[in-house]
Design a protein around this motif. Structure first.
Motif, PDB file in Angstrom:
ATOM      1  N   ASP A 104       9.326   2.098 -11.515  1.00 29.36           N
ATOM      2  CA  ASP A 104       8.504   2.557 -10.394  1.00 29.36           C
ATOM      3  C   ASP A 104       7.141   3.005 -10.917  1.00 29.36           C
ATOM      4  OD1 ASP A 104       7.534   3.420  -7.988  1.00 29.36           O
ATOM      5  OD2 ASP A 104       9.171   4.809  -7.564  1.00 29.36           O
ATOM      6  N   GLU A 105       6.126   2.167 -10.724  1.00 29.21           N
ATOM      7  CA  GLU A 105       4.767   2.429 -11.207  1.00 29.21           C
ATOM      8  C   GLU A 105       4.779   2.824 -12.694  1.00 29.21           C
ATOM      9  OE1 GLU A 105       2.259   1.713  -9.495  1.00 29.21           O
ATOM     10  OE2 GLU A 105       2.612   2.014  -7.366  1.00 29.21           O
TER      11      GLU A 105
ATOM     12  N   HIS B  35       1.319  -1.101  -7.329  1.00 32.20           N
ATOM     13  CA  HIS B  35       0.248  -1.441  -6.380  1.00 32.20           C
ATOM     14  C   HIS B  35      -0.877  -2.180  -7.100  1.00 32.20           C
ATOM     15  CE1 HIS B  35      -1.203   2.303  -8.197  1.00 32.20           C
ATOM     16  NE2 HIS B  35      -2.419   1.878  -7.909  1.00 32.20           N
TER      17      HIS B  35
ATOM     18  N   GLN C 236       6.796   6.586 -13.289  1.00 39.62           N
ATOM     19  CA  GLN C 236       5.363   6.652 -13.576  1.00 39.62           C
ATOM     20  C   GLN C 236       5.036   7.634 -14.694  1.00 39.62           C
ATOM     21  OE1 GLN C 236       2.872   7.219 -10.143  1.00 39.62           O
ATOM     22  NE2 GLN C 236       1.047   7.700 -11.326  1.00 39.62           N
TER      23      GLN C 236
ATOM     24  N   PRO D 145       0.826  -1.208   0.000  1.00 37.58           N
ATOM     25  CA  PRO D 145       0.000   0.000   0.000  1.00 37.58           C
ATOM     26  C   PRO D 145       0.856   1.252   0.000  1.00 37.58           C
ATOM     27  CG  PRO D 145       0.050  -0.985   2.186  1.00 37.58           C
ATOM     28  CD  PRO D 145       0.738  -1.954   1.269  1.00 37.58           C
ATOM     29  N   SER D 146       0.233   2.373  -0.293  1.00 34.04           N
ATOM     30  CA  SER D 146       0.926   3.654  -0.256  1.00 34.04           C
ATOM     31  C   SER D 146       1.538   3.876   1.128  1.00 34.04           C
ATOM     32  CB  SER D 146      -0.062   4.779  -0.581  1.00 34.04           C
ATOM     33  OG  SER D 146       0.569   6.031  -0.511  1.00 34.04           O
ATOM     34  N   GLY D 147       2.804   4.273   1.156  1.00 35.31           N
ATOM     35  CA  GLY D 147       3.484   4.514   2.419  1.00 35.31           C
ATOM     36  C   GLY D 147       4.092   3.295   3.061  1.00 35.31           C
ATOM     37  N   SER D 148       4.036   2.153   2.390  1.00 38.31           N
ATOM     38  CA  SER D 148       4.562   0.911   2.974  1.00 38.31           C
ATOM     39  C   SER D 148       6.080   0.833   2.936  1.00 38.31           C
ATOM     40  CB  SER D 148       3.983  -0.301   2.238  1.00 38.31           C
ATOM     41  OG  SER D 148       4.379  -0.298   0.873  1.00 38.31           O
TER      42      SER D 148
ATOM     43  N   LYS E 167       7.776   0.663  -0.323  1.00 33.18           N
ATOM     44  CA  LYS E 167       8.216  -0.019  -1.538  1.00 33.18           C
ATOM     45  C   LYS E 167       9.089   0.868  -2.428  1.00 33.18           C
ATOM     46  CE  LYS E 167       3.769   0.626  -3.941  1.00 33.18           C
ATOM     47  NZ  LYS E 167       3.117   1.404  -2.862  1.00 33.18           N
ATOM     48  N   SER E 168       8.738   2.144  -2.585  1.00 35.47           N
ATOM     49  CA  SER E 168       9.581   3.034  -3.389  1.00 35.47           C
ATOM     50  C   SER E 168      10.894   3.343  -2.674  1.00 35.47           C
ATOM     51  CB  SER E 168       8.837   4.337  -3.714  1.00 35.47           C
ATOM     52  OG  SER E 168       7.802   4.098  -4.652  1.00 35.47           O
TER      53      SER E 168
END
Length: 241
Positions: A177-178, A211, A101, A50-53, A55-56
């Protein structure tokens, strides 16, 4: 849709890029808490969460953009996390490729000039660099927009151009990245099919941050990031086949 299992399943020579026990804190906020990662040549690994996990942040540490507070990142026997800024920058220029992205193409340059840029930065003459760049644009089906600027082409064409730029210098690892985040589902599938196909042909490893389960389905396996910690699905016996 799946690219097909490669790497270890094909008897690879061992990990190309490995991270062990990565920790990174921004102020008082821990972004990574003992994260681990490994990828072999020719393998595509999806990093989900999820966002903020984190991963980036994990991707940025693997690519030498960020230096972890603790733990190590090793690429082809070299400890990236111990390198100085100049050496890490050189590594990103010569051995790593990047797809983001929104492409992050330079708006003032044509598609051809954008793709040729990594080669020019490495010292290749303009004519040689642009010839190789055009070959990659043609290979990815966007040779017709070589003389156009990013604002004059579609999102899908822009991402194909960004992939050409990421691959033109022959990187051993591509960090995506995305890469489909700004595209519709049809364009996204086209971009992922191309990325998976070309990476497989060149034996480049691909670290894919996403995601979207639909995008992750193109990978050989998944690493889930939750609260800065990693869960390698291969280690749990689960794989995308």
């Amino acid at each position: 849709m799946t690219a097909g299992v490669r790497g270890a399943a094909d008897g690879g020579s061992g990990p190309l890029l490995t991270a062990v026990g990565l920790e990174l804190t921004f102020g008082r906020n821990p972004a990574l808490r003992g994260a681990n990662f490994t990828i072999e040549p020719g393998e595509m690994v999806a990093v989900l969460g999820p966002s903020g996990s984190g991963k980036s942040t994990l991707l940025h540490c693997l690519a030498g953009i960020l230096v972890p507070t603790a733990g190590s990142v090793v690429f082809d026997g070299q400890e990236v996390s111990a390198m100085n800024d100049v050496r890490r920058s050189e590594l990103r220029r010569t051995s790593f490729g990047f797809v983001f992205q929104f492409g992050q193409l330079i708006p003032e340059l044509t598609a051809l000039e954008n793709v040729a840029m990594p080669l020019r930065l490495s010292g290749k003459r303009r004519r040689v660099a642009e010839r190789q760049a055009l070959e990659w644009l043609d290979r990815l089906g966007v040779g017709s927009v070589a003389d156009q600027r990013p604002g004059e082409i579609s999102g899908g064409q822009g991402q194909r151009t960004a992939i050409a730029r990421a691959l033109v210098a022959g990187p051993r690892v591509v960090f995506a990245d995305e890469p489909t985040g700004a595209l519709d589902s049809v364009q996204g599938d086209e971009v992922m099919t191309l990325l998976a196909s070309v990476a497989r042909e060149t034996d480049a490893a691909v670290v894919l941050v996403t995601h979207e389960p639909r995008v992750a389905a193109y990978s050989d396996r998944e690493v889930i990031v939750r609260d800065g910690r990693t869960d390698d699905q291969r280690a749990n016996g689960e794989r995308n086949l």
